[in-house]
Design a protein around this motif. Structure first.
Motif, PDB file in Angstrom:
ATOM      1  N   TYR A 287      19.987  67.180   0.545  1.00 27.00           N
ATOM      2  CA  TYR A 287      21.227  67.666   1.155  1.00 27.00           C
ATOM      3  C   TYR A 287      21.718  66.638   2.145  1.00 27.00           C
ATOM      4  CZ  TYR A 287      19.766  72.065  -0.952  1.00 27.00           C
ATOM      5  OH  TYR A 287      19.399  73.020  -1.854  1.00 27.00           O
ATOM      6  N   GLN A 288      22.982  66.287   2.046  1.00 23.62           N
ATOM      7  CA  GLN A 288      23.564  65.319   2.995  1.00 23.62           C
ATOM      8  C   GLN A 288      24.604  66.044   3.849  1.00 23.62           C
ATOM      9  OE1 GLN A 288      25.833  62.055   1.356  1.00 23.62           O
ATOM     10  NE2 GLN A 288      25.308  60.738   3.103  1.00 23.62           N
ATOM     11  N   PRO A 289      24.410  66.030   5.154  1.00 22.42           N
ATOM     12  CA  PRO A 289      25.343  66.741   6.026  1.00 22.42           C
ATOM     13  C   PRO A 289      26.750  66.147   5.975  1.00 22.42           C
ATOM     14  CG  PRO A 289      23.306  66.259   7.169  1.00 22.42           C
ATOM     15  CD  PRO A 289      23.264  65.488   5.887  1.00 22.42           C
ATOM     16  N   ILE A 290      27.717  67.004   6.177  1.00 22.69           N
ATOM     17  CA  ILE A 290      29.115  66.590   6.268  1.00 22.69           C
ATOM     18  C   ILE A 290      29.595  66.994   7.675  1.00 22.69           C
ATOM     19  CG2 ILE A 290      31.451  66.917   5.345  1.00 22.69           C
ATOM     20  CD1 ILE A 290      30.038  67.699   2.667  1.00 22.69           C
TER      21      ILE A 290
ATOM     22  N   GLY B 291      32.336  66.197  16.930  1.00 26.88           N
ATOM     23  CA  GLY B 291      31.902  66.322  15.532  1.00 26.88           C
ATOM     24  C   GLY B 291      30.810  67.360  15.379  1.00 26.88           C
ATOM     25  N   THR B 292      30.887  68.169  14.335  1.00 22.36           N
ATOM     26  CA  THR B 292      29.911  69.217  14.068  1.00 22.36           C
ATOM     27  C   THR B 292      29.520  69.146  12.604  1.00 22.36           C
ATOM     28  OG1 THR B 292      31.612  70.497  15.186  1.00 22.36           O
ATOM     29  CG2 THR B 292      29.506  71.625  14.730  1.00 22.36           C
ATOM     30  N   ILE B 293      28.263  69.483  12.294  1.00 19.87           N
ATOM     31  CA  ILE B 293      27.873  69.594  10.880  1.00 19.87           C
ATOM     32  C   ILE B 293      28.401  70.932  10.395  1.00 19.87           C
ATOM     33  CG2 ILE B 293      25.965  69.744   9.235  1.00 19.87           C
ATOM     34  CD1 ILE B 293      24.339  68.002  11.122  1.00 19.87           C
ATOM     35  N   THR B 294      29.398  70.879   9.517  1.00 23.49           N
ATOM     36  CA  THR B 294      29.953  72.134   9.004  1.00 23.49           C
ATOM     37  C   THR B 294      29.494  72.416   7.579  1.00 23.49           C
ATOM     38  OG1 THR B 294      31.906  70.888   8.372  1.00 23.49           O
ATOM     39  CG2 THR B 294      32.043  72.183  10.415  1.00 23.49           C
TER      40      THR B 294
ATOM     41  N   GLY C 266      39.576  64.388   8.636  1.00 22.11           N
ATOM     42  CA  GLY C 266      38.918  65.374   9.491  1.00 22.11           C
ATOM     43  C   GLY C 266      37.433  65.479   9.231  1.00 22.11           C
ATOM     44  N   MET C 267      36.943  64.959   8.139  1.00 20.88           N
ATOM     45  CA  MET C 267      35.529  65.108   7.798  1.00 20.88           C
ATOM     46  C   MET C 267      34.968  63.774   7.329  1.00 20.88           C
ATOM     47  SD  MET C 267      35.846  68.600   5.685  1.00 20.88           S
ATOM     48  CE  MET C 267      34.655  69.802   6.173  1.00 20.88           C
ATOM     49  N   ILE C 268      33.722  63.559   7.718  1.00 18.25           N
ATOM     50  CA  ILE C 268      33.063  62.316   7.333  1.00 18.25           C
ATOM     51  C   ILE C 268      31.684  62.625   6.763  1.00 18.25           C
ATOM     52  CG2 ILE C 268      32.020  60.180   8.218  1.00 18.25           C
ATOM     53  CD1 ILE C 268      34.353  59.934  10.138  1.00 18.25           C
ATOM     54  N   GLN C 269      31.378  61.947   5.638  1.00 17.62           N
ATOM     55  CA  GLN C 269      30.053  62.071   5.013  1.00 17.62           C
ATOM     56  C   GLN C 269      29.574  60.645   4.791  1.00 17.62           C
ATOM     57  OE1 GLN C 269      30.173  64.075   1.250  1.00 17.62           O
ATOM     58  NE2 GLN C 269      27.975  63.792   0.839  1.00 17.62           N
ATOM     59  N   GLY C 270      28.479  60.294   5.430  1.00 17.82           N
ATOM     60  CA  GLY C 270      28.030  58.911   5.257  1.00 17.82           C
ATOM     61  C   GLY C 270      26.754  58.621   6.005  1.00 17.82           C
TER      62      GLY C 270
ATOM     63  N   LEU D  60      17.549  71.747   7.314  1.00 20.85           N
ATOM     64  CA  LEU D  60      17.699  73.101   7.854  1.00 20.85           C
ATOM     65  C   LEU D  60      17.786  73.138   9.391  1.00 20.85           C
ATOM     66  CD1 LEU D  60      18.117  75.869   6.696  1.00 20.85           C
ATOM     67  CD2 LEU D  60      15.636  76.240   6.712  1.00 20.85           C
ATOM     68  N   PRO D  61      16.897  72.365  10.157  1.00 19.68           N
ATOM     69  CA  PRO D  61      17.006  72.417  11.622  1.00 19.68           C
ATOM     70  C   PRO D  61      18.356  71.906  12.120  1.00 19.68           C
ATOM     71  CG  PRO D  61      14.985  71.310  10.924  1.00 19.68           C
ATOM     72  CD  PRO D  61      15.776  71.541   9.701  1.00 19.68           C
ATOM     73  N   LEU D  62      18.959  70.969  11.350  1.00 21.50           N
ATOM     74  CA  LEU D  62      20.252  70.417  11.784  1.00 21.50           C
ATOM     75  C   LEU D  62      21.364  71.457  11.732  1.00 21.50           C
ATOM     76  CD1 LEU D  62      20.223  66.966   9.910  1.00 21.50           C
ATOM     77  CD2 LEU D  62      19.561  67.458  12.275  1.00 21.50           C
ATOM     78  N   LEU D  63      21.122  72.469  10.903  1.00 22.75           N
ATOM     79  CA  LEU D  63      22.175  73.475  10.725  1.00 22.75           C
ATOM     80  C   LEU D  63      22.092  74.591  11.772  1.00 22.75           C
ATOM     81  CD1 LEU D  63      21.952  73.799   6.829  1.00 22.75           C
ATOM     82  CD2 LEU D  63      23.556  72.419   8.166  1.00 22.75           C
ATOM     83  N   ASP D  64      21.094  74.515  12.590  1.00 24.33           N
ATOM     84  CA  ASP D  64      20.932  75.551  13.607  1.00 24.33           C
ATOM     85  C   ASP D  64      22.145  75.526  14.536  1.00 24.33           C
ATOM     86  OD1 ASP D  64      20.168  77.300  15.489  1.00 24.33           O
ATOM     87  OD2 ASP D  64      18.244  76.313  15.990  1.00 24.33           O
ATOM     88  N   PRO D  65      22.887  76.638  14.622  1.00 25.25           N
ATOM     89  CA  PRO D  65      24.115  76.644  15.443  1.00 25.25           C
ATOM     90  C   PRO D  65      23.811  76.391  16.914  1.00 25.25           C
ATOM     91  CG  PRO D  65      23.791  78.763  14.256  1.00 25.25           C
ATOM     92  CD  PRO D  65      22.602  77.916  13.961  1.00 25.25           C
ATOM     93  N   ALA D  66      22.559  76.673  17.317  1.00 28.56           N
ATOM     94  CA  ALA D  66      22.217  76.504  18.732  1.00 28.56           C
ATOM     95  C   ALA D  66      21.942  75.052  19.086  1.00 28.56           C
ATOM     96  CB  ALA D  66      20.958  77.341  19.042  1.00 28.56           C
ATOM     97  N   ARG D  67      21.852  74.222  18.036  1.00 30.70           N
ATOM     98  CA  ARG D  67      21.497  72.810  18.235  1.00 30.70           C
ATOM     99  C   ARG D  67      22.662  72.060  18.898  1.00 30.70           C
ATOM    100  NH1 ARG D  67      21.977  68.259  15.335  1.00 30.70           N
ATOM    101  NH2 ARG D  67      20.292  66.750  15.589  1.00 30.70           N
ATOM    102  N   PRO D  68      22.352  71.320  19.979  1.00 34.64           N
ATOM    103  CA  PRO D  68      23.450  70.638  20.697  1.00 34.64           C
ATOM    104  C   PRO D  68      23.988  69.428  19.920  1.00 34.64           C
ATOM    105  CG  PRO D  68      21.324  70.139  21.697  1.00 34.64           C
ATOM    106  CD  PRO D  68      21.046  71.132  20.609  1.00 34.64           C
TER     107      PRO D  68
END
Ligand code: C2E
Ligand code: CA
Ligand code: CA
Length: 797
Positions: free
Chosen positions: A551-554, A564-567, A760-764, A777-785
């Motif tokens: 999985y590659q974050p966007i 910037g946020t991982i959405t 508006g979005m970057i993947q790279g 999965l930890p990167l997707l934690d909404p509480a993550r700063p």
């Protein structure tokens, strides 16, 4: 099939010949029949006429014999001899009683009994003894008239057979002809005389026809001989001559006995009658010839020609034939014509079938079969040394054929194919053998020397054929083509292999972005072999679960200075091969697509991702779809079933498609996309800017986002034009309410440019590389700063 058609032609021709022969036979038979019939009738008529003529002639002859025979009593009579030999004239000049006896017993008797109108007693030398007319003594006037005829009859009577009665032998008589004429010399008279069974001398006779005052008469002469005492005939006998007119009574008898009711006499001095006789050959007749050979007249009658009666009895048959014959004629003609036409049609059909078997119906160009035959022959000619150089096989495929088909309709597509065929024929050298393999595939064959340089030359020529746009349905349409070229025997001596290599080169040309040609090289073949191996191994890999997902974050930026946020994440296939190690999806996805594995692979991917993400915190999950999956008939059902099975929320899923899928069968694809959108999925247009990038796609469907291809991003820092285009795409996306994702952003500079352009979005890799589910999965934690994001480095730069 061809042999079958030829056999049918041969049999058709044979039937035509047989029919013709039969037809001519019937005509010949009919003509022969009519001629034979006519001939038979003529012969029958002829025979019948001859029969009648013989009967009439014999009747006349028999009448003469009858006349003589009826006088037999007078001609064989001792008493008569005695009277004749007595003195017949008295010294005073009057007749003696002997003469009067003769008057009574001969002259009168013959007239009264046999209707002899004239009679004479004459000496053997023709001297008249006594003449009678109608039973009475007469002068010698009539005798003088008949003198010549009587003389001839007397001579004739001495011929063999001129005897009355039935002679059995002859006796020699030697008598003195005293001669009746005064002073005539005595002649010695010696003759063999016939005698009958009783030993009596048989009278001699002769008869014929003469002309008399009454017309034609029968005339007979008969010798007067002793009936008991032959010795009495001491001198040549005296002859009794009688005439009897051929009068109506005889004619009547003839009519009755010969059954010729209109028989009659015609005299030569009756010119009308004689003319009639000679003109009407159908009228039967016999000439009446006098003793001296002169024609006295004719007996004529209308012949009983049997022809008409034969005709009458045969007429039903003839009529049947006459009616039947035209039927046979017409029927025969119809059959013959039909047969002839059928045969001609068969010949034409066979020729057409032969042509069809080797040509493409739409363009009239040779087809695959024809091309392969030619290629075979050319390679054989090279192998045998008959031809120099190589045979170049150029495999051509139109790049946007499906687009034309879908946007302008199938007729336009067909028209494009026809025009391309025409363009190839007109533009390429006349020696090139151009074939159509179906669809938008054309193959050119050319013989020449020069190897790769000639192949390139051919490639460029083919590319140039598409320079000018085509006029299709009122539109000027620009079309490009891709082409792969191979040449044999240098690269292969096998026609099939050579074509396969051209196809591989074509595949490479398409892979490289179309609108180009590629010459075949050995490493392409190696790549091809690898593909084949991969295909088998990929099949195994799906079964053995060697595949996994990264999985590659966007990252999304809310504004100019957003942190910037991982959405979301993009799910990417990974294959960890036990021997070859990690194999890139760029490598094996096309293998799966070509090898028919894409559906299975795609389903595996969707099921895996749906399962894995079901419990994840809220974020977008992007999944790539292959065109093959979208085109599969039951894709919507399949994905709906997966949703049900995994319980995933479709609103979380972004399905990424490439614009290639819209090139091909866009109607169907748009329909599928609509259904997917209805189910809640969002659709992204992937790799935008890499291929055709037609803005029209953006209008056809409401995409949730467009992803700008990473190849476009890679030179964005140096290429000013690329920057301008990037800005345009970003603003276009905004105005069409689509998110714009910049892919493959590796450097901070690239990141700055794309952000400045308004993506508006970057993947790279600048932010995150693709990683395992556990890592992402930890990167997707909404509480993550947010601060942990590498984007801060960008900011600080
Ligand atoms: P894609 O859909 O364009 O996926 C993005 C590709 O760009 C991924 O390569 C990703 O690793 C790579 N990438 C992301 N950021 C960067 C960067 O900064 N620099 C560079 N050089 N590359 C970056 P990947 O994973 O190798 O996938 C390649 C392609 O394989 C994908 O291109 C996609 O077309 C195909 N693919 C991958 N997974 C699937 C799948 O599940 N289904 C289908 N149909 N295709 C897939
Ligand atoms: Ca993608
Ligand atoms: Ca992409």
């Amino acid at each position: 099939m061809q042999f079958d058609a030829e056999r049918r032609i041969a049999s058709g021709l044979r039937t035509a010949w047989i029919a013709l022969a039969t037809f001519l036979g019937v005509i010949a038979l009919s003509v022969a029949l009519v001629v034979a019939f006519e001939h038979a009738i003529r012969i029958a008529d002829d025979l019948s006429r001859k029969d009648e003529q013989q009967l009439v002639a014999r009747f006349v002859a028999r009448s003469l014999e009858t006349q003589a025979s009826s006088e037999l009593g007078l001609l064989s009579w001792d008493e008569a001899i005695r009277h004749i030999q007595s003195p017949l004239w008295r010294p005073g000049g009057g007749p003696t009683s002997e003469m009067l006896w003769l008057d009574r017993e001969f002259g009168h008797y013959a007239w009264a009994t046999y209707n002899a109108d004239r009679s004479f007693l004459v000496q053997s030398d023709g001297t008249l003894i006594r003449a009678w007319a109608n039973g009475r003594p007469d002068g010698d006037g009539a005798y003088r008239q008949l003198n010549g005829a009587i003389g001839q009859l007397l001579a004739r009577s001495m011929r063999p057979g001129q005897v009355l009665g039935v002679p059995v032998a002859t006796v020699r008589l030697g008598v003195q002809n005293a001669g009746a004429r005064p002073g005539a010399p005595a002649e010695s008279w010696k003759v063999a005389w016939p005698i009958d069974r009783a030993g009596s001398l048989a009278p001699r006779w002769a008869g014929g026809l003469v002309r008399t005052d009454h017309g034609v008469s029968l005339i007979t002469v008969g010798s007067v001989v002793p009936d008991h005492d032959p010795a009495m005939l001491s001198r040549a006998p005296v002859w009794f001559v009688t005439t009897q007119p051929l009068d109506p009574r005889i004619i009547l008898r003839m009519r009755r006995e010969l059954l010729l009711p209109d028989l009659g006499l015609t005299m030569p001095d009756d010119p009308a009658a004689s003319a009639k006789v000679s003109a009407h050959t159908t009228t039967n007749m016999i000439p009446l010839t006098g003793i001296n050979g002169a024609a006295l007249g004719w007996i004529r009658w209308s012949g009983k020609s049997p022809g008409p009666s034969i005709l009458r009895s045969a007429s039903p048959m003839l009529w049947t034939w006459i009616v039947l014959f035209p039927c046979v004629l017409i029927g025969g003609t119809i059959v013959l014509r039909a047969n002839w036409h059928t045969t001609r049609a068969l010949v034409a059909n066979a020729a057409q079938a032969r042509h069809n078997a080797l040509h493409d119906a739409m363009t009239g160009l040779p087809n695959r079969v024809h091309y392969m035959q030619r290629l075979h022959a050319e390679l054989a000619a090279s192998a045998s040394g008959q031809a120099r150089g190589d045979v170049f096989v150029s495999y051509i495929d139109l790049d946007a054929f499906k687009l034309v088909n879908d946007t302008l309709g199938h007729h336009a597509g067909d028209e494009l194919v026809r025009q391309v065929a025409l363009r190839l024929i007109e533009t390429l050298p006349s020696g090139d053998f151009i074939a159509r393999f179906g669809g938008d595939e054309f193959v050119v064959l050319r013989r020449g020397e020069g190897g790769r340089s000639l192949a390139s030359q051919i490639g460029m020529q083919i590319m140039r054929t598409m320079d000018e746009p085509f006029a299709i349905a009122g539109n000027a349409i620009s079309v490009t083509c891709s082409c792969g070229i191979s040449w044999g025997p240098a690269q292969s001596e096998d026609p099939g292999e050579l074509l396969r290599r051209a196809d591989i080169a074509l595949y490479r040309a398409k892979q490289r972005g179309r609108a180009r040609y590629r010459c075949f090289t050995r490493d392409m073949d190696a790549g091809m072999k690898l593909r084949l191996e991969l295909e088998t191994e990929l099949r195994r890999a799906i079964a053995r679960n060697e595949l996994s997902v990264a999985y590659q974050p966007i990252v999304s930026f809310a504004g100019e200075d957003s942190k910037g946020t991982i959405t979301g994440v993009e799910a990417l296939l990974r294959w960890n091969h036990p021997e070859r190690g990690a194999i890139r999806p760029d490598m094996f996805v096309p293998v799966a697509e070509q090898g028919g594995l894409m559906i299975a692979l795609g389903n595996w991917m969707l099921a895996h991702v749906f399962n894995e993400c079901a419990g994840w915190p809220p974020c977008d999950i992007s999944v790539n779809l292959s065109p093959i999956q979208l085109m599969a008939r039951n894709f919507v059902t399949t994905i709906a079933d997966l949703v049900t099975a995994t319980g995933v929320d479709p609103h979380r899923i972004v399905l990424e498609i490439t614009e290639g899928v819209l090139l091909d069968r866009s109607d169907h694809v748009l329909q599928v996309l609509g259904q997917l959108a209805e189910m809640g999925f969002r659709i992204a247009l992937d790799d935008f800017g890499s291929g055709y990038s037609s803005l029209s796609y953006l209008r056809q469907f409401q995409f949730e986002r467009i992803k700008i291809d990473r190849s476009f991003i890679s030179n964005i820092e140096t290429d000013a034009d690329a920057q301008a285009i990037l800005c345009a795409i970003a603003s276009l996306g905004r105005s069409l309410r689509m998110k714009v994702v910049a892919e493959g952003v590796e450097t901070e500079a690239q990141g700055a440019v794309v952000r400045a352009a308004g993506c508006g979005m970057i993947q790279g890799f600048l932010y995150w590389r693709p990683m395992s589910a556990a890592a992402v999965l930890p990167l997707l934690d909404p509480a993550r700063p947010m601060e942990t994001l590498p984007v801060r480095a960008l900011r600080s730069a």
